[in-house]
Write an enzyme that holds these catalytic residues in place. Structure first.
Site, short mmCIF file in Angstrom:
data_model
loop_
_atom_site.label_atom_id
_atom_site.label_comp_id
_atom_site.label_asym_id
_atom_site.label_seq_id
_atom_site.Cartn_x
_atom_site.Cartn_y
_atom_site.Cartn_z
N ASN A 281 -152.61 8.81 53.39
CA ASN A 281 -151.66 9.11 54.47
C ASN A 281 -152.47 9.40 55.74
O ASN A 281 -153.14 10.43 55.82
CB ASN A 281 -150.81 10.31 54.06
CG ASN A 281 -149.77 10.68 55.10
OD1 ASN A 281 -149.83 10.21 56.24
ND2 ASN A 281 -148.82 11.52 54.72
N HIS B 198 -144.09 4.25 56.94
CA HIS B 198 -145.15 5.26 56.94
C HIS B 198 -145.72 5.32 55.53
O HIS B 198 -144.98 5.30 54.55
CB HIS B 198 -144.57 6.62 57.34
CG HIS B 198 -145.53 7.75 57.20
ND1 HIS B 198 -146.81 7.68 57.68
CD2 HIS B 198 -145.40 8.97 56.61
CE1 HIS B 198 -147.43 8.81 57.41
NE2 HIS B 198 -146.60 9.62 56.75
N CYS C 73 -146.38 12.64 61.62
CA CYS C 73 -146.39 11.32 60.96
C CYS C 73 -145.42 10.34 61.61
O CYS C 73 -145.55 9.13 61.45
CB CYS C 73 -146.10 11.46 59.48
SG CYS C 73 -147.35 12.43 58.63
O1 UT7 Z 1 -146.60 12.30 55.79
C1 UT7 Z 1 -145.70 13.34 55.82
C2 UT7 Z 1 -144.75 13.21 54.76
N1 UT7 Z 1 -145.32 13.64 53.50
C3 UT7 Z 1 -144.85 13.14 52.40
O2 UT7 Z 1 -144.03 12.27 52.46
C4 UT7 Z 1 -145.31 13.73 51.08
C5 UT7 Z 1 -144.12 13.91 50.19
N2 UT7 Z 1 -144.42 14.45 48.91
C6 UT7 Z 1 -145.13 13.78 47.96
O3 UT7 Z 1 -145.65 12.72 48.20
C7 UT7 Z 1 -145.21 14.38 46.58
O4 UT7 Z 1 -144.28 15.43 46.46
C8 UT7 Z 1 -146.63 14.89 46.21
C9 UT7 Z 1 -147.57 13.72 46.00
C10 UT7 Z 1 -147.15 15.80 47.29
C11 UT7 Z 1 -146.56 15.67 44.88
O5 UT7 Z 1 -146.01 14.86 43.88
P1 UT7 Z 1 -144.85 15.43 42.94
O6 UT7 Z 1 -144.53 14.38 41.98
O7 UT7 Z 1 -143.73 15.90 43.83
O8 UT7 Z 1 -145.58 16.60 42.21
P2 UT7 Z 1 -145.22 18.16 42.19
O9 UT7 Z 1 -145.46 18.77 43.51
O10 UT7 Z 1 -143.88 18.34 41.55
O11 UT7 Z 1 -146.30 18.67 41.17
C12 UT7 Z 1 -146.26 18.31 39.78
C13 UT7 Z 1 -147.43 18.99 39.11
C14 UT7 Z 1 -147.55 20.47 39.47
O12 UT7 Z 1 -147.99 21.19 38.32
P3 UT7 Z 1 -146.95 22.00 37.42
O13 UT7 Z 1 -146.33 23.02 38.35
O14 UT7 Z 1 -145.98 21.01 36.91
O15 UT7 Z 1 -147.84 22.59 36.39
C15 UT7 Z 1 -148.64 20.48 40.50
O16 UT7 Z 1 -149.33 21.71 40.54
O17 UT7 Z 1 -148.65 18.37 39.53
C16 UT7 Z 1 -149.54 19.38 40.01
N3 UT7 Z 1 -150.41 18.83 41.04
C17 UT7 Z 1 -151.54 18.18 40.78
N4 UT7 Z 1 -152.16 17.88 39.62
C18 UT7 Z 1 -153.32 17.21 39.69
C19 UT7 Z 1 -150.19 18.84 42.38
N5 UT7 Z 1 -151.21 18.20 43.00
C20 UT7 Z 1 -152.05 17.79 42.02
C21 UT7 Z 1 -153.27 17.09 42.04
N6 UT7 Z 1 -153.86 16.81 40.85
N7 UT7 Z 1 -153.85 16.67 43.18
#
Ligand code: UT7
Length: 323
Positions: free
Chosen positions: A280, A250, A114
């Site tokens: 992204n 980004h 990225c």
């Molecule tokens: O380009 C390279 C750089 N990449 C990035 O910058 C990405 C950085 N990370 C992020 O953007 C975020 O961490 C994500 C968008 C990937 C995830 O968001 P988050 O607020 O950090 O969510 P999380 O990983 O803490 O997940 C919260 C909950 C989890 O469920 P539990 O464990 O609380 O029951 C996940 O399983 O949301 C769940 N979850 C989803 N739910 C519905 C994860 N993905 C999804 C989804 N739909 N697509």
């Protein structure tokens, strides 16, 4: 007098197929509401079957050349940032060179995921400042839809396909921060963080892989490292966030974009945001956002623009450009 690499034009291309968040609801335990709330993404483009990264790159290149009024042989070099090249080799850049009908100069790919476009801009700047090239086409192009695990809701809803391109050319400046062109930059990587964002396959491991990410961990590193690198680049020319006309970040997650801008003391009115429409697109996200920002009349000649990105490696960096 100082040589500067000045932006002459920009261009971009997005594949025709638009995929709104609701399309994922049929096959995954996810929702439009969750994706919008946690990422800001509303839709993304996916390349058609048979459409490859070099196709996207070529279209963006043609638009950038057209906007500059230049022919392919007016270029000395092409640098293409991608992690999803058509083939293992030759580089996607040389494929674009051939398809443009460019019969001189040289072309190569840069792979910094990225952060690839930032690395490519810095490389192009070095070529121009060292006198090896007068005019360089810098492209970011990706087809991340090809490395998605469609059963993994934590990654496959986040990414999209696209390409953006910028023509840089040598110009003479005064050597001050008021000059047009690339004014400063900062590149960083930390290979010990490979496990939080990677593809679990490759040539040497004789497997084709999918993108794997520990999203929360990457998020935590992103806000800190992006604001620091942007401030480092700005400090190198005696500037701070308050001096910036546009941050072009980004486009991974709207929450990362907002938190980074807030740390830098820059209001969201001065940030170009395209993540809602593109998702992204990895190395393509910054040139896409630059092109959208110019086409909408927001980024204008003379503006102070900061681009910043982070991705797999981890690799990250920033560039300050007087537009
Ligand atoms: O380009 C390279 C750089 N990449 C990035 O910058 C990405 C950085 N990370 C992020 O953007 C975020 O961490 C994500 C968008 C990937 C995830 O968001 P988050 O607020 O950090 O969510 P999380 O990983 O803490 O997940 C919260 C909950 C989890 O469920 P539990 O464990 O609380 O029951 C996940 O399983 O949301 C769940 N979850 C989803 N739910 C519905 C994860 N993905 C999804 C989804 N739909 N697509």
């Amino acid at each position: 007098m100082t040589t500067r690499a000045v932006v002459r034009s920009v261009g971009h291309y997005l594949p025709e197929r638009v995929v709104p968040n609701v399309e994922f609801e049929a096959s995954l335990d996810t929702s439009d509401e969750w994706i919008r709330a946690r990422t800001g993404i509303e839709r993304r483009h996916f390349a058609a079957e048979g459409e490859s990264t070099s196709d996207l790159a070529l279209a963006a290149a043609l638009e950038a050349l057209g906007n500059a009024g230049l022919a392919p042989n007016d270029l000395d070099a092409i640098i293409l940032a991608t992690s999803t090249a058509d083939l293992i080799f030759p580089s996607a850049a040389t494929m674009v060179q051939a398809r443009l009908g460019m019969t001189r100069g040289f072309a190569f790919d840069v792979q910094a995921v990225c952060a690839g476009f930032v690395y490519a801009l810095v490389s192009a700047n070095a070529l121009i400042l060292s006198g090896q090239a007068q005019r360089v086409l810098v492209i970011g192009a990706e087809t991340f839809s090809r490395i998605m695990d469609w059963t993994d809701r934590t990654t496959c809803v986040l990414f999209g396909d696209g390409a953006g391109a910028v023509v840089l050319e040598a110009a003479v400046g005064e050597g001050t921060a008021e000059d047009r062109g690339l004014l400063s930059s900062d590149l960083q990587s930390d290979g010990t963080l490979r496990d939080i964002l990677y593809v679990d396959g490759g040539v040497s491991t004789q497997s084709s892989g999918f993108l794997r990410m520990q999203g929360k961990e990457v998020f935590r590193h992103a806000v800190d490292k992006l604001s620091r690198t942007a401030e480092t680049s700005l400090a190198r020319i005696g500037k701070v966030g308050a001096d910036v006309d546009w941050i072009v970040p980004h486009q991974a997650n709207l929450r990362i974009i907002k938190a980074t801008a807030a740390r830098m003391g820059v209001s969201m009115e001065r940030v170009i945001v395209t993540v809602q429409d593109h998702g992204n697109t990895s190395a393509a996200s910054i040139p896409l956002a630059l092109s959208v920002g110019c086409a909408s009349g927001r980024i204008k000649q003379g503006d102070l623009v900061v681009v910043e990105a982070i991705g797999g490696g981890l690799a990250w960096g920033s560039v300050v450009i007087r537009w």
